[in-house]
Motif scaffolding. Structure first.
Motif, PDB file in Angstrom:
ATOM      1  N   UNK A 236      25.343 -87.446  -4.414  1.00  0.00           N
ATOM      2  CA  UNK A 236      26.702 -87.719  -3.934  1.00  0.00           C
ATOM      3  C   UNK A 236      27.764 -87.379  -4.982  1.00  0.00           C
ATOM      4  N   UNK A 237      27.396 -87.473  -6.258  1.00  0.00           N
ATOM      5  CA  UNK A 237      28.355 -87.245  -7.327  1.00  0.00           C
ATOM      6  C   UNK A 237      28.094 -85.934  -8.081  1.00  0.00           C
ATOM      7  N   UNK A 238      27.317 -85.057  -7.468  1.00  0.00           N
ATOM      8  CA  UNK A 238      27.066 -83.743  -8.048  1.00  0.00           C
ATOM      9  C   UNK A 238      28.038 -82.740  -7.446  1.00  0.00           C
ATOM     10  N   UNK A 239      28.749 -82.025  -8.297  1.00  0.00           N
ATOM     11  CA  UNK A 239      29.791 -81.100  -7.834  1.00  0.00           C
ATOM     12  C   UNK A 239      29.442 -79.675  -8.279  1.00  0.00           C
TER      13      UNK A 239
ATOM     14  N   UNK B 216      32.990 -90.452 -12.318  1.00  0.00           N
ATOM     15  CA  UNK B 216      32.956 -91.090 -11.002  1.00  0.00           C
ATOM     16  C   UNK B 216      31.621 -91.779 -10.767  1.00  0.00           C
ATOM     17  N   UNK B 217      30.543 -91.162 -11.209  1.00  0.00           N
ATOM     18  CA  UNK B 217      29.214 -91.733 -11.014  1.00  0.00           C
ATOM     19  C   UNK B 217      29.128 -93.117 -11.653  1.00  0.00           C
ATOM     20  N   UNK B 218      29.559 -93.222 -12.904  1.00  0.00           N
ATOM     21  CA  UNK B 218      29.492 -94.504 -13.608  1.00  0.00           C
ATOM     22  C   UNK B 218      30.504 -95.505 -13.052  1.00  0.00           C
ATOM     23  N   UNK B 219      31.677 -95.016 -12.671  1.00  0.00           N
ATOM     24  CA  UNK B 219      32.700 -95.904 -12.107  1.00  0.00           C
ATOM     25  C   UNK B 219      32.184 -96.603 -10.855  1.00  0.00           C
ATOM     26  N   UNK B 220      31.428 -95.888 -10.018  1.00  0.00           N
ATOM     27  CA  UNK B 220      30.975 -96.435  -8.747  1.00  0.00           C
ATOM     28  C   UNK B 220      29.579 -97.053  -8.808  1.00  0.00           C
TER      29      UNK B 220
END
Length: 301
Positions: free
Chosen positions: A188-191, A203-207
């Motif tokens: 989900x957080x791979x761009x 974003x990965x760590x934030x969520x």
């Protein structure tokens, strides 16, 4: 001096690759680490380990064989220098948080004395060894033993804070652990980028808002053992997480849910009964042909 032996297979390949390192010292370090990793671990084989019991593929037949024989399965351990480095980083993270909690006087558990090699329990930071009187500088924290002797379950929690009525679990979060346990979350957080897909670490760590599932399952069993067999009043576990990629930290609280551990306790009791009567249970993973875990023991008969 006894000769050093690294057995064949994957471990030997890693060892030989280390021997070819361009910088001899770097290669020697890798060989040293791999040699140490392939020695007998000293991990108890006469108990059921909570870390194994909470896995979805925990095989009751394999557990029976290990308790009866008190040996590890015959498979050779697959490891690499990178993997051992990851393990060591995890140990260092534990030491860091435990040192801070010790300095605060918020850590209870077993303590080990380097002078007399004794162990003793203390509810806060001890001033000296209870066995020989050695000063506190000779003591190291030996964590929290959690045992259910009638069920032959034995584990160790990372810490216990009586003031918080909580066990403490110290974890590191890396991309590898997410790839293994929550691949959908990592995806989900791979761009996309010019060099290929890359995780958005910010974003990965934030969520990231809850511990990984395996950690939650294991700590629920720890809390059951603490409450029912060790007389430790706990109603929660406090998780302390380090994010490997940025060294940021977070904490989470998981409350005790006794219903979770019921099936595991029943399974342990059944396995112990099977060992006592020397009647093997069926493989609960594949009742027909068996699973990889129990077949390892069949191969070494």
């Amino acid at each position: 001096m006894a000769s050093r032996v690294v057995r064949g297979g994957h471990a030997l390949t890693e060892y030989l690759n280390a021997a070819k390192a361009a910088e001899p010292l770097y290669g020697d370090i890798q060989k040293h680490v791999l040699e140490a990793a392939l020695r007998p671990s000293g991990r108890r084989q006469d108990v059921l380990h909570p870390s194994e019991m909470v896995k979805p593929d925990w095989c009751h037949l394999a557990a029976f064989h290990r308790l009866r024989l008190e040996v590890e399965p015959a498979e050779k351990r697959r490891t690499t220098f990178t993997r051992e480095n990851i393990f060591q980083e995890g140990h260092e993270t534990h030491t860091k948080w435990q040192r801070w909690l010790t300095e605060m006087g918020r850590l209870a558990g077993d303590w080990h004395c380097a002078v007399c090699d004794g162990y003793f329990w203390h509810d806060t930071t001890p001033a000296h060894c209870h066995e020989c009187g050695a000063p506190s500088r000779c003591l190291t924290y030996a964590e929290v033993p959690l045992n259910a002797h009638p069920l032959r379950i034995g584990g160790t929690a990372d810490g216990y804070s009586p003031q918080d009525a909580a066990l403490i679990e110290i974890k590191t979060l890396g991309l590898g652990s997410l790839r293994y346990e929550r691949p959908e979350y990592l995806e989900r957080y791979t761009v996309p980028t010019d060099v290929g897909p890359v995780p958005d670490l910010t974003r990965l760590w934030r969520d990231f808002r809850r511990p990984l599932p395996s950690a939650v399952r294991q700590t629920q069993l720890y809390m059951y053992l603490a409450s029912h067999f060790e007389d430790l009043p706990v109603d929660r576990t406090i998780f302390l997480y380090d994010f490997k990629s940025t060294q940021e930290t977070k904490s989470f609280v998981v409350t005790y849910d006794e219903s979770f551990s019921g099936p595991l306790i029943e399974a342990a009791a059944a396995i112990v009964d099977c060992v006592a009567t020397d009647i093997a249970p069926r493989c609960n993973i594949n009742s027909g042909s068996g699973c990889p875990s129990c077949l390892e023991f069949e191969e070494q008969k």
